[in-house]
Design an enzyme around this catalytic site. Structure first.
Site, PDB file in Angstrom:
ATOM      1  N   ASP A  11       0.865  -1.161   0.000  1.00 58.90           N
ATOM      2  CA  ASP A  11       0.000   0.000   0.000  1.00 58.90           C
ATOM      3  C   ASP A  11       0.918   1.233   0.000  1.00 58.90           C
ATOM      4  O   ASP A  11       2.117   1.126   0.285  1.00 58.90           O
ATOM      5  CB  ASP A  11      -0.890  -0.025   1.245  1.00 58.90           C
ATOM      6  CG  ASP A  11      -1.770   1.198   1.353  1.00 58.90           C
ATOM      7  OD1 ASP A  11      -2.429   1.554   0.362  1.00 58.90           O
ATOM      8  OD2 ASP A  11      -1.796   1.809   2.440  1.00 58.90           O
ATOM      9  N   ASP A  13      -0.159   5.115   0.876  1.00 61.77           N
ATOM     10  CA  ASP A  13      -0.379   6.185   1.848  1.00 61.77           C
ATOM     11  C   ASP A  13      -0.381   5.664   3.275  1.00 61.77           C
ATOM     12  O   ASP A  13      -1.102   4.716   3.605  1.00 61.77           O
ATOM     13  CB  ASP A  13      -1.697   6.897   1.543  1.00 61.77           C
ATOM     14  CG  ASP A  13      -1.689   7.502   0.145  1.00 61.77           C
ATOM     15  OD1 ASP A  13      -0.655   8.058  -0.248  1.00 61.77           O
ATOM     16  OD2 ASP A  13      -2.725   7.420  -0.550  1.00 61.77           O
TER      17      ASP A  13
END
Length: 227
Positions: A11, A13
């Site tokens: 991922d 952020d």
């Protein structure tokens, strides 16, 4: 020892970055005068709160988030994004995160970033991490070749990350059982993909994910404090 090829998914952020690039791009568009500083900020903050709560309508959000790009041309966008990278993203890169990516690449893993943020914001960020494979929200293009504000295909958010990653694997002639998968994420929004992979890693996890990871015996990795 597994003889399956290793695939490592990240991922973006609050996992590799200590900030939310989507929300930050919105703040940047206010800074450069592309969006109304009061109304845009109110709506941007509301959408972000829905994302944190797991209640975001990604189609509504993407229409809102890319409007400032849609009404401009590609040259204006590219110039603005280069400034965004210089002023917001590059100062947010942290050595523990870049070193982790390099570690997996040097081990021979196939590495990809899987993010719910759109491709326009995130492709240059993935390149800054040295990652060529990006699974992001893809934007529909109209007859003129420019973005319409709609999403093309399945958005890579929540369960959509599993679907899009499956499609990405299939394009390489793989299925889940053909590869040994690891996924690093900070958020319970990513629970579907965390539960799908062989090695889920709760990375800078939000409180709900930290609790769940402890209950399930998942690895917890704190690369940097959450901001």
């Amino acid at each position: 020892m597994s003889l399956r090829p290793k695939v490592t998914l990240f991922d973006l952020d609050h996992t590799l970055l200590p900030i939310d690039s989507d929300h930050s791009w919105g703040e940047f568009t206010q800074q450069i005068g592309w969006t109304d500083p009061v109304e845009f900020k109110r709506r941007n903050d509301t959408f972000y709160a829905h994302y944190i709560a797991g209640t975001l309508d990604v189609h509504d959000y993407v229409r809102f988030a890319v409007e400032a790009i849609r009404v401009r041309d590609q040259a204006q966008y590219e110039e603005a994004h280069a400034r965004f990278m210089r002023e917001w993203i590059l100062p947010a890169l942290r050595e523990p995160a870049t070193a982790l990516v390099r570690q997996h690449q040097q081990a021979g893993d196939t590495v990809a970033i899987v993010t719910a943020t759109n491709e326009f914001v995130t492709r240059p960020i993935a390149q800054a991490f040295g990652v060529a494979e990006l699974i992001a929200v893809e934007l529909e293009r109209g007859a003129d070749g420019w973005i319409t504000g709609e999403i093309a295909g399945v958005p890579s958010m929540r369960g959509g990350k599993v679907v899009r990653t499956q499609q990405w694997l299939a394009a390489r002639g793989w299925d889940w059982l053909d590869v040994e998968t690891t996924f690093y994420s900070d958020s319970t929004n990513d629970l579907p993909l965390l539960e799908q992979v062989d090695h889920p890693v709760a990375t800078n996890p939000d409180p709900r994910l930290r609790t769940l990871a402890l209950e399930r015996g998942w690895r917890i990795l704190d690369l940097f404090p959450k901001t």
